[in-house]
Motif scaffolding. Structure first.
Motif, PDB file in Angstrom:
ATOM      1  N   ASP A  73      -5.688  -6.506   6.002  1.00 52.31           N
ATOM      2  CA  ASP A  73      -4.736  -5.781   5.152  1.00 52.31           C
ATOM      3  C   ASP A  73      -4.994  -6.072   3.677  1.00 52.31           C
ATOM      4  OD1 ASP A  73      -2.945  -8.166   4.316  1.00 52.31           O
ATOM      5  OD2 ASP A  73      -2.889  -8.284   6.486  1.00 52.31           O
ATOM      6  N   PHE A  77      -5.831  -2.938   0.500  1.00 47.47           N
ATOM      7  CA  PHE A  77      -5.277  -2.685  -0.829  1.00 47.47           C
ATOM      8  C   PHE A  77      -6.303  -2.869  -1.939  1.00 47.47           C
ATOM      9  CE2 PHE A  77      -1.258  -3.288   1.442  1.00 47.47           C
ATOM     10  CZ  PHE A  77      -0.536  -2.209   0.943  1.00 47.47           C
ATOM     11  N   ASN A 103       3.169  -2.046  -3.582  1.00 48.14           N
ATOM     12  CA  ASN A 103       2.853  -3.189  -2.722  1.00 48.14           C
ATOM     13  C   ASN A 103       3.428  -4.486  -3.280  1.00 48.14           C
ATOM     14  OD1 ASN A 103       0.408  -5.504  -2.604  1.00 48.14           O
ATOM     15  ND2 ASN A 103       1.063  -4.711  -0.624  1.00 48.14           N
ATOM     16  N   ASN A 104       3.238  -4.714  -4.571  1.00 48.18           N
ATOM     17  CA  ASN A 104       3.725  -5.945  -5.183  1.00 48.18           C
ATOM     18  C   ASN A 104       5.246  -6.008  -5.207  1.00 48.18           C
ATOM     19  OD1 ASN A 104       1.396  -7.675  -6.598  1.00 48.18           O
ATOM     20  ND2 ASN A 104       0.808  -5.530  -6.671  1.00 48.18           N
ATOM     21  N   VAL A 107       6.628  -6.800  -1.722  1.00 46.56           N
ATOM     22  CA  VAL A 107       6.412  -8.193  -1.350  1.00 46.56           C
ATOM     23  C   VAL A 107       7.415  -9.097  -2.052  1.00 46.56           C
ATOM     24  CG1 VAL A 107       4.812 -10.133  -1.531  1.00 46.56           C
ATOM     25  CG2 VAL A 107       3.984  -7.909  -0.763  1.00 46.56           C
ATOM     26  N   GLN A 111       9.527 -10.359   1.127  1.00 46.43           N
ATOM     27  CA  GLN A 111       8.777 -11.400   1.819  1.00 46.43           C
ATOM     28  C   GLN A 111       9.685 -12.526   2.321  1.00 46.43           C
ATOM     29  OE1 GLN A 111       4.911 -12.031   2.463  1.00 46.43           O
ATOM     30  NE2 GLN A 111       6.447 -12.702   3.916  1.00 46.43           N
ATOM     31  N   THR A 162       3.349   1.522   2.186  1.00 53.03           N
ATOM     32  CA  THR A 162       4.561   0.818   2.602  1.00 53.03           C
ATOM     33  C   THR A 162       4.364   0.133   3.943  1.00 53.03           C
ATOM     34  OG1 THR A 162       5.920   2.436   1.401  1.00 53.03           O
ATOM     35  CG2 THR A 162       7.025   1.075   3.064  1.00 53.03           C
ATOM     36  N   THR A 165       2.039  -2.807   3.671  1.00 54.34           N
ATOM     37  CA  THR A 165       2.729  -3.924   3.016  1.00 54.34           C
ATOM     38  C   THR A 165       3.643  -4.638   4.002  1.00 54.34           C
ATOM     39  OG1 THR A 165       2.665  -2.769   0.886  1.00 54.34           O
ATOM     40  CG2 THR A 165       4.223  -4.585   1.108  1.00 54.34           C
ATOM     41  N   GLU A 168       1.501  -6.680   6.107  1.00 56.58           N
ATOM     42  CA  GLU A 168       1.041  -7.851   5.349  1.00 56.58           C
ATOM     43  C   GLU A 168       2.090  -8.955   5.352  1.00 56.58           C
ATOM     44  OE1 GLU A 168      -0.178  -8.949   0.712  1.00 56.58           O
ATOM     45  OE2 GLU A 168       0.495  -6.931   1.253  1.00 56.58           O
TER      46      GLU A 168
END
Length: 257
Positions: A73, A77, A103-104, A107, A111, A162, A165, A168
């Protein structure tokens, strides 16, 4: 000057290696619970008794090999998604940095809340099936991004970003929990060092895997998603074979002075 920078960087790794030679595994106290005196439990068995060398633990090596695949993954990206967007879809090229920002942001926001899915080895193992479904959906979304108008392509790419992510974050949670739980308490440092090689292998093989998927077209992304899902299922079986009934340890009361 640039050559000296490279030499200095190499020497820094040599220095780090020399420093770690003096490191050893911390002492373990199997009869102790947590600091608050609660009952200690464990719902996944570590390596077989007496095994402290990860290179002789075939099952842990197999787990690490599967991790190298699931870590792809990261290459999606860094390489796959940007190249696929600009070469195979009708989405505007300006969408690439926005997808990386998405993505950032995801997370940062999710996360920590998603970490509850890896709070125990058993919970981490149960998360592997949803993770397989997310990987499969991610590949399907990238495959679908070649069809339709720029708006539809952008929507499919957003869905894929999405989903990847989410995969991930879930994999990061599962990977951390299982990599520790499957290692014997007296050799966790050595085992985690071997587990860390999965990322290094991914960084080397990831670009080739991404360019291969792009060259194969939509079928390549469907195949990649299916392969990642299959590895999740295989890893779930591998971890199940390592499971054992929960072991309870008598609580220890910590006196206060």
């Amino acid at each position: 000057m640039y050559r000296w920078l490279l030499v200095g960087d190499a020497l820094s790794f040599v220095l780090a290696a020399l420093l770690t030679l003096r490191c050893a595994e911390p002492p373990t106290y199997p009869n102790l619970g947590t600091e608050t005196g609660t009952e200690a439990t464990r719902d996944a068995a570590p390596a077989p008794a007496g095994t402290t060398n990860p290179w002789r633990d075939r099952r842990y090596l197999a787990y690490t090999a599967s991790e190298a695949v699931l870590f792809l993954d990261d290459s999606v990206f860094k390489i796959g998604l940007p190249l696929w967007t600009v070469t195979a879809t009708s989405a505007p090229h300006q969408a690439v940095p926005l997808l990386l920002v998405l993505n950032n942001v995801l997370v940062v926001c999710f996360q920590v809340p998603l970490a509850r899915f890896g709070s125990t080895p058993r919970a981490a193992r149960a998360t592997l099936l949803p993770l397989a479904a997310v990987f499969l959906a991610s590949g399907a979304a990238l495959a679908a991004s070649t069809a339709g108008t720029p708006w539809l392509a952008t929507a499919a790419l957003t869905l894929a970003a999405t989903a990847f992510t989410a995969a991930e974050m879930l994999h990061a949670t599962v990977s951390w929990e299982l990599s520790v739980a499957l290692a014997p308490p007296t050799a966790q440092g050595a085992y985690l060092g071997v587990h860390g090689l999965a990322q290094a292998v991914q960084r080397s093989a990831g670009p080739l895997a991404m360019t291969g998927a792009i060259a194969a077209g939509p079928a390549g992304w469907l195949g990649l998603g299916a392969a990642l899902a299959a590895v999740c299922c295989a890893q779930r079986r591998l971890v199940r074979e390592r499971e054992a009934p929960a072991l309870s340890v008598a609580p220890v009361t910590v006196s206060e002075h």
